[in-house]
Design an enzyme around this catalytic site. Structure first.
Site, PDB file in Angstrom:
ATOM      1  N   LYS A  23      43.310   1.244  27.215  1.00  0.00           N
ATOM      2  CA  LYS A  23      43.502   2.175  26.460  1.00  0.00           C
ATOM      3  C   LYS A  23      42.378   1.933  25.226  1.00  0.00           C
ATOM      4  O   LYS A  23      41.673   2.976  24.987  1.00  0.00           O
ATOM      5  CB  LYS A  23      44.820   2.150  25.652  1.00  0.00           C
ATOM      6  CG  LYS A  23      45.056   3.137  24.547  1.00  0.00           C
ATOM      7  CD  LYS A  23      46.482   3.449  24.194  1.00  0.00           C
ATOM      8  CE  LYS A  23      47.291   2.521  23.347  1.00  0.00           C
ATOM      9  NZ  LYS A  23      46.652   2.554  22.112  1.00  0.00           N
ATOM     10  N   SER A  24      42.293   0.769  24.724  1.00  0.00           N
ATOM     11  CA  SER A  24      41.123   0.678  23.833  1.00  0.00           C
ATOM     12  C   SER A  24      39.765   1.078  24.397  1.00  0.00           C
ATOM     13  O   SER A  24      38.972   1.540  23.317  1.00  0.00           O
ATOM     14  CB  SER A  24      41.019  -0.748  23.347  1.00  0.00           C
ATOM     15  OG  SER A  24      42.332  -1.188  22.593  1.00  0.00           O
ATOM     16  N   GLY A  95      46.571   6.026  16.672  1.00  0.00           N
ATOM     17  CA  GLY A  95      45.725   5.288  15.824  1.00  0.00           C
ATOM     18  C   GLY A  95      44.557   4.997  15.932  1.00  0.00           C
ATOM     19  O   GLY A  95      43.742   4.989  15.061  1.00  0.00           O
ATOM     20  N   ARG A 123      51.405   6.147   9.025  1.00  0.00           N
ATOM     21  CA  ARG A 123      50.659   4.937   9.227  1.00  0.00           C
ATOM     22  C   ARG A 123      49.555   4.652   8.327  1.00  0.00           C
ATOM     23  O   ARG A 123      49.018   5.829   7.958  1.00  0.00           O
ATOM     24  CB  ARG A 123      49.999   4.950  10.809  1.00  0.00           C
ATOM     25  CG  ARG A 123      51.335   4.776  11.821  1.00  0.00           C
ATOM     26  CD  ARG A 123      50.844   4.699  12.938  1.00  0.00           C
ATOM     27  NE  ARG A 123      50.208   3.481  13.506  1.00  0.00           N
ATOM     28  CZ  ARG A 123      49.511   3.086  14.562  1.00  0.00           C
ATOM     29  NH1 ARG A 123      49.539   3.832  15.564  1.00  0.00           N
ATOM     30  NH2 ARG A 123      48.975   1.647  14.560  1.00  0.00           N
ATOM     31  N   SER A 168      41.772  -6.450  12.273  1.00  0.00           N
ATOM     32  CA  SER A 168      42.080  -5.244  12.785  1.00  0.00           C
ATOM     33  C   SER A 168      40.676  -4.708  13.294  1.00  0.00           C
ATOM     34  O   SER A 168      39.736  -4.368  12.769  1.00  0.00           O
ATOM     35  CB  SER A 168      42.448  -4.160  11.804  1.00  0.00           C
ATOM     36  OG  SER A 168      42.429  -2.792  12.242  1.00  0.00           O
ATOM     37  N   GLN A 170      40.443  -1.674  14.673  1.00  0.00           N
ATOM     38  CA  GLN A 170      40.270  -0.324  14.376  1.00  0.00           C
ATOM     39  C   GLN A 170      39.486  -0.006  13.203  1.00  0.00           C
ATOM     40  O   GLN A 170      38.475   0.496  12.822  1.00  0.00           O
ATOM     41  CB  GLN A 170      41.703   0.233  14.362  1.00  0.00           C
ATOM     42  CG  GLN A 170      42.504   0.497  15.532  1.00  0.00           C
ATOM     43  CD  GLN A 170      43.715   1.078  15.533  1.00  0.00           C
ATOM     44  OE1 GLN A 170      44.276   1.449  14.354  1.00  0.00           O
ATOM     45  NE2 GLN A 170      44.756   1.303  16.387  1.00  0.00           N
ATOM     46  N   ASP A 316      49.960  -6.293  20.407  1.00  0.00           N
ATOM     47  CA  ASP A 316      50.592  -5.128  21.201  1.00  0.00           C
ATOM     48  C   ASP A 316      51.359  -5.703  22.421  1.00  0.00           C
ATOM     49  O   ASP A 316      52.424  -4.921  22.892  1.00  0.00           O
ATOM     50  CB  ASP A 316      49.463  -4.189  21.927  1.00  0.00           C
ATOM     51  CG  ASP A 316      48.744  -3.656  20.996  1.00  0.00           C
ATOM     52  OD1 ASP A 316      49.154  -3.314  19.808  1.00  0.00           O
ATOM     53  OD2 ASP A 316      47.589  -3.177  21.366  1.00  0.00           O
ATOM     54  N   ARG A 389      55.415   1.276  23.661  1.00  0.00           N
ATOM     55  CA  ARG A 389      55.565  -0.423  24.088  1.00  0.00           C
ATOM     56  C   ARG A 389      57.217  -0.365  23.782  1.00  0.00           C
ATOM     57  O   ARG A 389      57.515  -1.396  24.380  1.00  0.00           O
ATOM     58  CB  ARG A 389      54.678  -0.908  23.297  1.00  0.00           C
ATOM     59  CG  ARG A 389      53.360  -0.686  23.403  1.00  0.00           C
ATOM     60  CD  ARG A 389      52.267  -2.004  23.168  1.00  0.00           C
ATOM     61  NE  ARG A 389      50.836  -1.261  23.117  1.00  0.00           N
ATOM     62  CZ  ARG A 389      50.135  -1.026  23.918  1.00  0.00           C
ATOM     63  NH1 ARG A 389      50.492  -1.186  25.202  1.00  0.00           N
ATOM     64  NH2 ARG A 389      48.920  -0.493  23.622  1.00  0.00           N
TER      65      ARG A 389
END
Ligand code: S3P
Length: 429
Positions: A23-24, A95, A123, A168, A170, A316, A389
């Site tokens: 996914k990332s 996110g 978030r 992080s 992100q 995760d 998840r």
């Protein structure tokens, strides 16, 4: 609302699977291909809802993207080819989309509005809007830019030397993407290393990225050139199958082409330390990322303590690890994992409350959870709470419970693993 009954497995889980794309890495391939000049071809793309949200957002910025199953072609027009969107950019549940795209939009000379679902609205966004504003972007949103909807008016940015209080990827990626168009150098330093897919993939697009210990730097003014990006299987999806294989009696599962980037393999370290019968074989490079074949068999497990630098390497996977810990002998302590509270749900609460209902010996702590096992699990009706998840973790419980487990709201699982139930069924045949 979709509801699934998870069968208790009598014969064990057996067979070979290749889990869907990471996914990332899928998000990054589409975003970087969009800001690059020239064509980008992506293979093994995850057709999960989150990554489809990224495609839709980039299309609204004027990028031509063709998707055919797990193949995606992007006609990149460079940063300067992106256009002011006429409507809002909807990131859905993702996110990664909102945080990374904020970095891109911060340097573009137009306005955009970013919205998402009810989970995204809760978030924290200040972790990216704060440093992007320091670089000179104009950003607002609810509670002074802390929550969606976000309004971004990009412009000329200055490089920044940002020391992040959290590990992080992100945050790091968002700032580096803004740094690509900032004046001078941009450096992000983290307390522990987070996943490094951005650093690896930017290199494939021809960008110079300097990694020095826990700091990553980028010089402003670099252009990206289209690239071919093969995407490995997602270790975060594989984790659910690995946990299932380790817990369910008479199982042996092989997973091929799984991404084993060292910034993501905390789950493998934990499985081995808990005593799992896991073999990692055929490791090789697949594009910029290492992949391997993973084989797991039913295992005798023991409780362990998990904390510190490993947490960002398995953040995760904690819902799956929590389920596994209910079947391990002794106590498992998960600490330093406050970040779980700001994922798609508060994953400490959603896991602890539901595993307790199934009879697990589990307690929430300030920064994680404490689980003592082994405990047989009862049946019941569980929920994903809209968190992919959590839905998959609760489904795992149904594989080993004494009575039936129903999981409500399972459509959320399509965010990262649309074929999850189909793949489980294959292993039951
Ligand atoms: C992601 C980074 C992680 C992870 C998320 C995806 C990414 O979040 O939990 O599922 O693609 O960069 P943080 O970077 O906020 O820890």
């Amino acid at each position: 609302m979709e509801q699934q009954l998870v069968k208790v497995v009598s014969k064990g889980l057996n067979g070979c699977l290749s889990v869907p794309g990471d996914k990332s890495i899928s998000h990054r391939a589409v975003m970087f291909g969009s800001i690059a000049k020239g064509r980008t071809e992506v293979t093994g793309f995850l057709t999960g809802e989150d990554c489809l949200s990224t495609i839709k957002c980039m299309e609204k910025l004027g990028v031509t993207i063709e998707q055919d199953g797990d193949k995606v072609s992007i006609e990149g027009a460079g940063f300067d080819g992106l256009k002011e969107p006429t409507g809002v950019l909807d990131v859905g549940n993702s996110g990664t989309t909102i945080r990374l795209i904020s970095g891109i939009l911060s340097s573009l000379p137009f306005s955009s509005v970013l919205v998402g679902d009810d989970s995204i609205a809760k978030r924290p966004m200040a972790r990216v809007t704060g440093p992007l504003k320091m670089m000179n972007a104009t950003i607002d949103g609810r509670e002074h830019g802390q929550y969606t909807p976000l309004f971004i008016r990009g412009g000329h940015l200055n490089g920044v030397n940002f020391v992040s209080p959290i590990a992080s990827a992100q945050v790091k990626s968002s700032i580096l993407l803004a740094g690509l168009r900032a004046k001078g150098k941009t450096t992000v330093t983290e307390p522990h290393r987070s996943r490094d897919h951005t650093e690896r993939m930017l290199k494939a697009f021809g960008v110079d990225v300097e990694v020095n210990g826990l700091s990553v730097s980028i010089q402003g003014g670099q252009e990206l050139e289209g690239a071919n990006i093969p995407i490995p299987g997602d270790i975060s999806s594989a984790a659910f199958m690995l946990v299932a294989g380790a817990m369910v009696p008479n199982s042996e599962i092989t997973l091929t082409n799984v991404g084993v980037n060292p910034t993501r393999t905390g789950i493998l370290d934990v499985l081995i330390e808990m005593g799992a019968d896991l073999v990692v074989a055929d490791e090789k490079l697949f594009g910029q990322e290492p992949v391997a074949t993973l084989t797991i068999k039913t295992s005798q497990l023991k409780g362990i303590t998990i904390g510190g630098e490993i947490i960002p390497r398995l953040i995760d996977e904690i819902p799956a690890i929590a389920v596994l810990a209910t079947q391990a002998e002794g106590t498992t302590i998960i600490k330093d994992a406050e970040e779980l509270k700001v994922k798609e749900t508060n994953r400490i609460d959603t896991m602890v409350n539901q595993l307790k209902q199934l009879g697990a010996n589990i307690e929430a702590t300030e920064d994680g959870m404490k689980i003592t096992g082994p405990t047989p699990l009862k049946g019941g009706t569980m929920q994903s709470y809209g968190d992919h998840r959590i839905g998959m973790a609760m489904a795992l419980c149904g594989l080993i419970s004494k009575e039936k487990v129903y999981v409500k709201d399972t459509e959320a699982i399509a965010v990262s693993y649309p074929s999850f139930f189909k793949d489980l069924e294959k292993l039951m045949e």
